[in-house]
Scaffold this motif. Sequence first.
Motif, mmCIF file in Angstrom:
data_model
loop_
_atom_site.group_PDB
_atom_site.id
_atom_site.type_symbol
_atom_site.label_atom_id
_atom_site.label_comp_id
_atom_site.label_asym_id
_atom_site.label_seq_id
_atom_site.Cartn_x
_atom_site.Cartn_y
_atom_site.Cartn_z
ATOM 1 N N VAL A 38 0.864 -1.185 0.000
ATOM 2 C CA VAL A 38 0.000 0.000 0.000
ATOM 3 C C VAL A 38 0.895 1.228 0.000
ATOM 4 O O VAL A 38 2.055 1.168 0.426
ATOM 5 C CB VAL A 38 -0.944 0.021 1.227
ATOM 6 N N GLY A 39 0.348 2.335 -0.493
ATOM 7 C CA GLY A 39 1.131 3.553 -0.589
ATOM 8 C C GLY A 39 1.223 4.300 0.730
ATOM 9 O O GLY A 39 0.476 4.038 1.681
ATOM 10 N N ARG A 40 2.148 5.245 0.761
ATOM 11 C CA ARG A 40 2.324 6.067 1.954
ATOM 12 C C ARG A 40 1.031 6.822 2.251
ATOM 13 O O ARG A 40 0.423 7.398 1.359
ATOM 14 C CB ARG A 40 3.466 7.052 1.741
ATOM 15 N N GLY A 41 0.629 6.825 3.503
ATOM 16 C CA GLY A 41 -0.593 7.516 3.884
ATOM 17 C C GLY A 41 -1.836 6.651 3.846
ATOM 18 O O GLY A 41 -2.931 7.123 4.152
ATOM 19 N N SER A 42 -1.693 5.373 3.499
ATOM 20 C CA SER A 42 -2.857 4.490 3.463
ATOM 21 C C SER A 42 -3.424 4.300 4.866
ATOM 22 O O SER A 42 -2.685 4.263 5.858
ATOM 23 C CB SER A 42 -2.478 3.125 2.885
ATOM 24 N N SER A 43 -4.734 4.161 4.937
ATOM 25 C CA SER A 43 -5.387 3.910 6.225
ATOM 26 C C SER A 43 -5.367 2.429 6.576
ATOM 27 O O SER A 43 -5.852 2.033 7.632
ATOM 28 C CB SER A 43 -6.839 4.401 6.183
ATOM 29 N N LYS A 44 -4.804 1.604 5.702
ATOM 30 C CA LYS A 44 -4.716 0.171 5.937
ATOM 31 C C LYS A 44 -3.263 -0.274 5.831
ATOM 32 O O LYS A 44 -2.411 0.442 5.307
ATOM 33 C CB LYS A 44 -5.552 -0.607 4.911
ATOM 34 N N GLU A 45 -3.027 -1.491 6.309
ATOM 35 C CA GLU A 45 -1.710 -2.116 6.176
ATOM 36 C C GLU A 45 -1.896 -3.442 5.462
ATOM 37 O O GLU A 45 -2.607 -4.310 5.957
ATOM 38 C CB GLU A 45 -1.084 -2.333 7.553
ATOM 39 N N THR A 46 -1.290 -3.573 4.303
ATOM 40 C CA THR A 46 -1.384 -4.825 3.544
ATOM 41 C C THR A 46 0.001 -5.190 3.054
ATOM 42 O O THR A 46 0.732 -4.340 2.546
ATOM 43 C CB THR A 46 -2.351 -4.688 2.352
ATOM 44 N N ARG A 47 0.363 -6.462 3.177
ATOM 45 C CA ARG A 47 1.707 -6.905 2.832
ATOM 46 C C ARG A 47 1.660 -8.064 1.843
ATOM 47 O O ARG A 47 0.732 -8.866 1.836
ATOM 48 C CB ARG A 47 2.477 -7.331 4.090
ATOM 49 N N HIS A 48 2.694 -8.129 1.021
ATOM 50 C CA HIS A 48 2.914 -9.244 0.096
ATOM 51 C C HIS A 48 4.077 -10.055 0.644
ATOM 52 O O HIS A 48 5.178 -9.533 0.849
ATOM 53 C CB HIS A 48 3.239 -8.714 -1.301
ATOM 54 N N ILE A 49 3.840 -11.354 0.889
ATOM 55 C CA ILE A 49 4.835 -12.200 1.530
ATOM 56 C C ILE A 49 5.091 -13.418 0.653
ATOM 57 O O ILE A 49 4.156 -14.078 0.202
ATOM 58 C CB ILE A 49 4.361 -12.641 2.932
ATOM 59 N N GLU A 50 6.371 -13.694 0.409
ATOM 60 C CA GLU A 50 6.756 -14.807 -0.452
ATOM 61 C C GLU A 50 7.540 -15.841 0.348
ATOM 62 O O GLU A 50 8.469 -15.507 1.087
ATOM 63 C CB GLU A 50 7.598 -14.306 -1.628
ATOM 64 N N PHE A 51 7.144 -17.107 0.182
ATOM 65 C CA PHE A 51 7.792 -18.236 0.846
ATOM 66 C C PHE A 51 8.481 -19.115 -0.198
ATOM 67 O O PHE A 51 7.957 -19.301 -1.297
ATOM 68 C CB PHE A 51 6.766 -19.101 1.586
ATOM 69 N N SER A 52 9.591 -19.697 0.184
ATOM 70 C CA SER A 52 10.233 -20.719 -0.637
ATOM 71 C C SER A 52 9.746 -22.093 -0.213
ATOM 72 O O SER A 52 9.777 -22.437 0.966
ATOM 73 C CB SER A 52 11.754 -20.651 -0.502
#
Length: 602
Positions: free
Chosen positions: A249-263
């Motif tokens: 998410v961009g700076r200033g977003s009211s939410k927190e969302t993450r992209h996580i990659e596993f091997s």
Amino acid sequence: MTTSEFPGSALTPEQVRLVEELSRSLDPMQARWISGYFAGFDAGLRRPLSQPASSAAAADARSLTILYGTETGNAAGLALALEQAAQAAGLACKRIDMADYKVRQLGQEQDLLVIVSTYGEGDPPQPATGFFEFIEGRKAPKLEGVRFAVLALGDSTYEYFCQAGKRLDQRFEELGAQRLAGRVDCDVDYEEPAAAWTGAIVAQLAAETREASAAVPASAAAPMTQAAVPLFDKRNPFPARILDNIPIVGRGSSKETRHIEFSLEGSDLRYEPGDALGIAASNDPQLVAALLDALALSADTEFEHRGQKLALGEALTHRFEITAATPRFLDYWALISEAGALRQLQQEDRAGERSVFLRTHHIIDIVRRYPVSPVMPQGFVSALRPLQPRLYSLASSLASVSDEAHLTVAPLRYELHGETRCGVASCLLADRAEPDSELPVYIQSNAHFRLPGDDTPIVMIGAGTGVAPYRAFLQEREARGAGGKSWLFFGERNFRTDFLYQTEWQGWLKDGTLGRMDVAFSRDGQDKVYVQHRMREQARDLFAWLEEGAHVYVCGDASNLAPDVHQALIDVVAQEAHTGREAAEDYVRSLQADHRYQRDVY
């Protein structure tokens, strides 16, 4: 133990050694399963070999059907284990998903074993809604010749615990069926009671088969089969290395969302688009420390648990649920605290108040509000549930990212009693899952959220992290060169900061992998606009896609998104087909029955 300790000196010394080796390696669930296996095996061995099968014996053999209803796959896994145990005991049976069951054959069943989970506030699993509508409707047949047993799965933190199983159990009785055994209600730590139920029911049916089919030669028994067991699964997760963990998410977003990659390299784990990744989570060390402080206990305090000595701190971190309060914990704390307010909540007529209390008080809140000293560690953990894995829809396709698994995660953070609280797994992933660290994972199959053939149109509807499986869908279709049309409805808060995977969607729009995209950013305008509004705006085209055979997918929030989208779909059909609401509902119901309307909601 020696052979003389077995009745009739039944075993040789070598067999005794093998039995002892096996028994030492079994956990309680495996022991119960194997008891059912040998009970049935005994039934097969006791059949006279010299007598030919008779028509009377064949007539006495009852058909056995295992019927399951599942949302996340737990009931499906238990149904498979039950089928394997039954076959190993020489019982012929068939295993059917409620979503695929031909309801008109219900009256012809003889022995019916039902495993069903409860979804949300007492509802059946979405794929099983058609079965429930039939059996609870006026067209359900009388079932006087049917015997049944129900294994119900649920979550005791909900007011309507195991309600779907209770509904079926009651309805079968109303229709005249006879119970093979009483209903068993399982909480989220369902493995042991489910295994005990499986072992007991298989042993019972195997014993009946022995008595009814004494003339059938052993060679006529169903072959014993054993499905291949994956090396890494829920009971034995794979330690996956985290490759990346970045905010999307961009700076200033009211939410927190993450992209996580596993091997997944070296695991041999395989998945399909629509499946989920199970995370064997651990509790926040700060919460563990706070709970120990409230209990006035040390992390090094040792206690006995199932024949093992454990340190309390390690157990509360990795083995037990220490956040959500359950009726089991309420009963325990009411007993040792003798708090009048808690005892009042235990009364049968206080179910609503009890449910509200448990939703608004974590375990630590109850411990602090009604302090007890001293607290025995063994007694305390006996009131806790085992720490359960959490499931996340996979946001990747192996056809595109070999040996990797991607997730889209929004950590759950909220205020309760003046403190910030966090989701067990989501905050583990957001706050403590550093690149190059490892987390135990496994694959949870989801047969009810699958791509159709390459040439079939698809309509994908999701909001927030519910867009994750559609990234997997399009990666798969791009890799396969699929020609079917695709249309994405995506919703979030703000265009500037919350357009998750924006460049990827734009790339797929450019090369034709994604044909259409309609977006709804609810906080960009004066009026809030959601995906269901965009569906209604595009009603004409959306209905045309349905008439062309498109498959519809919904992923996201179960309490708001799913019912709102469902209602919008009915409205679109009613408007464009120029029909009444009942006919429109039947149309949507037929989409579900044909597996053309699939949901992955949470």
